[in-house]
Design an enzyme around this catalytic site. Sequence first.
Site, PDB file in Angstrom:
ATOM      1  N   LYS A 122      36.720  53.131   8.908  1.00 44.67           N
ATOM      2  CA  LYS A 122      35.307  53.515   8.822  1.00 44.67           C
ATOM      3  C   LYS A 122      34.840  54.202  10.094  1.00 44.67           C
ATOM      4  O   LYS A 122      34.006  55.099  10.053  1.00 44.67           O
ATOM      5  CB  LYS A 122      34.432  52.281   8.572  1.00 44.67           C
ATOM      6  CG  LYS A 122      34.500  51.770   7.145  1.00 44.67           C
ATOM      7  CD  LYS A 122      33.367  50.782   6.874  1.00 44.67           C
ATOM      8  CE  LYS A 122      33.399  50.293   5.435  1.00 44.67           C
ATOM      9  NZ  LYS A 122      32.418  49.238   5.178  1.00 44.67           N
ATOM     10  N   LYS A 206      42.168  55.208  -2.333  1.00 44.07           N
ATOM     11  CA  LYS A 206      41.557  54.268  -3.276  1.00 44.07           C
ATOM     12  C   LYS A 206      40.239  54.832  -3.808  1.00 44.07           C
ATOM     13  O   LYS A 206      39.572  55.623  -3.134  1.00 44.07           O
ATOM     14  CB  LYS A 206      41.389  52.881  -2.652  1.00 44.07           C
ATOM     15  CG  LYS A 206      40.338  52.808  -1.609  1.00 44.07           C
ATOM     16  CD  LYS A 206      39.993  51.373  -1.238  1.00 44.07           C
ATOM     17  CE  LYS A 206      38.810  51.435  -0.293  1.00 44.07           C
ATOM     18  NZ  LYS A 206      38.124  50.222  -0.036  1.00 44.07           N
ATOM     19  N   LYS A 209      33.222  54.256  -3.074  1.00 46.54           N
ATOM     20  CA  LYS A 209      31.827  54.696  -3.126  1.00 46.54           C
ATOM     21  C   LYS A 209      31.589  55.878  -2.211  1.00 46.54           C
ATOM     22  O   LYS A 209      30.668  56.660  -2.419  1.00 46.54           O
ATOM     23  CB  LYS A 209      30.908  53.578  -2.612  1.00 46.54           C
ATOM     24  CG  LYS A 209      30.764  52.387  -3.488  1.00 46.54           C
ATOM     25  CD  LYS A 209      30.045  51.258  -2.713  1.00 46.54           C
ATOM     26  CE  LYS A 209      29.986  49.974  -3.506  1.00 46.54           C
ATOM     27  NZ  LYS A 209      29.636  48.820  -2.685  1.00 46.54           N
TER      28      LYS A 209
HETATM   29  P1  AMP Z   1      32.800  47.234  -1.692  1.00 47.72           P
HETATM   30  O1  AMP Z   1      32.455  48.322  -2.616  1.00 47.72           O
HETATM   31  O2  AMP Z   1      33.630  47.710  -0.543  1.00 47.72           O
HETATM   32  O3  AMP Z   1      31.656  46.343  -1.290  1.00 47.72           O
HETATM   33  O4  AMP Z   1      33.810  46.315  -2.520  1.00 47.72           O
HETATM   34  C1  AMP Z   1      33.401  45.333  -3.439  1.00 47.72           C
HETATM   35  C2  AMP Z   1      34.605  44.694  -4.087  1.00 47.72           C
HETATM   36  O5  AMP Z   1      35.313  45.648  -4.888  1.00 47.72           O
HETATM   37  C3  AMP Z   1      35.642  44.154  -3.096  1.00 47.72           C
HETATM   38  O6  AMP Z   1      36.212  42.956  -3.621  1.00 47.72           O
HETATM   39  C4  AMP Z   1      36.668  45.236  -3.050  1.00 47.72           C
HETATM   40  O7  AMP Z   1      37.943  44.751  -2.668  1.00 47.72           O
HETATM   41  C5  AMP Z   1      36.669  45.720  -4.480  1.00 47.72           C
HETATM   42  N1  AMP Z   1      37.105  47.114  -4.555  1.00 47.72           N
HETATM   43  C6  AMP Z   1      36.521  48.183  -3.943  1.00 47.72           C
HETATM   44  N2  AMP Z   1      37.197  49.326  -4.225  1.00 47.72           N
HETATM   45  C7  AMP Z   1      38.229  48.959  -5.039  1.00 47.72           C
HETATM   46  C8  AMP Z   1      39.289  49.681  -5.695  1.00 47.72           C
HETATM   47  N3  AMP Z   1      39.411  51.017  -5.568  1.00 47.72           N
HETATM   48  N4  AMP Z   1      40.158  48.985  -6.450  1.00 47.72           N
HETATM   49  C9  AMP Z   1      40.047  47.639  -6.605  1.00 47.72           C
HETATM   50  N5  AMP Z   1      39.083  46.901  -6.016  1.00 47.72           N
HETATM   51  C10 AMP Z   1      38.179  47.534  -5.249  1.00 47.72           C
END
Ligand code: AMP
Length: 344
Positions: A122, A206, A209
Amino acid sequence: MTDQAPAPYAGPERVLSGVQPSGALHLGNYLGALVKFTRLQHEIDTFIFVADMHAITVWQDPAQLASQVREITAAYLAAGLNPKVATIFPQSAVAAHAELAWIFNCVARLGWLDRMTQFKDKAGKHKERESVGLYTYPVLQAADILLYKATHVPVGEDQKQHVELTRDIAGKFNHDFDAPAFFPLPEPMIEGPGARIMSLRDGSAKMSKSDPSDYSRINLMDDADAIAQKIRKARTDPEPLPETLDELKDRPEAMNLVGIYAALDGRSNAEVLAEFAGQGFGAFKPKLADLAVAKLGPVGEAMRDYMSDPGEIDSILAAGAERARSAAAPTLAQVKKLVGFWGA
Ligand code: AMP
Ligand code: TRP
């Protein structure tokens, strides 16, 4: 001192996880996190929160933040979390998260945080311009988890290192304050076909967002046309689908689409290949699009429904915060006592 390993944690099992309100939720969040939360709530006492304190480690528009918290809550509810079963709450409504995080800032070592890959990703080249909060982000995450003495943390693959850091903090706290087995060493729950959903434009990145291309991800609020179009445009290769998983090893985009199909349909990758082996993407993509629309369409619709009644969401969050505060209070009181704070 003896050489014996400390007695294992003997408290009850508990699940805790959260998602940041920092942008639209996508298929990776849904399969990697939300679907697992929904399944687990019926098996173990489950706490799921909206990580607004984590979100502000990077700039968030104050005029938007509360409605982003409601949007994540709507997604939890749309995915099937039941506020009568699971405790659903906003992180910032439980002050104990911040209090415990401070104490953990004094337990965690700089060297441990220096190894965190999410911070490096980040912050990029300009880490001196990032907030201090972004650096100690994983320490707050450890506080989130250990405040409730959670034993299981359902997350996507990218959060594994943070849960491992949480185990290190728990172990060091237990050792330093001579309270063996006070905190559990929580387990990340990562397995499952949705653990790492990749970008539709690049099988080596991956789904995220923050990717500037909206075609890289399927958002939970996308309508049927958008979902179908994004799948149609997803990057692939000209080869037909093979018979074995081994043959997908060097075809990350193909592997990702097979994985998405499997995760959405509750099947294994091998079962999906058994059905589609020999078919090209011209045949496979429309089937995947139909499946994705069938599974995600209702989730998006339910989200819209929930969001049309922000008052209802707020009362769910307020009740959850109340429950979370009661669950957190004894842990924080015990921690203050162990640390030796005045009046504890
Ligand atoms: P975040 O959007 O970073 O707050 O992630 C929220 C949850 O979604 C966390 O448990 C992440 O590990 C999961 N997550 C985010 N991106 C992915 C992805 N591309 N594949 C699987 N899990 C994800
Ligand atoms: N860091 C997590 C993410 O970006 C969100 C999060 C904050 C979290 N605190 C947590 C996840 C505690 C699990 C447990 O996805």
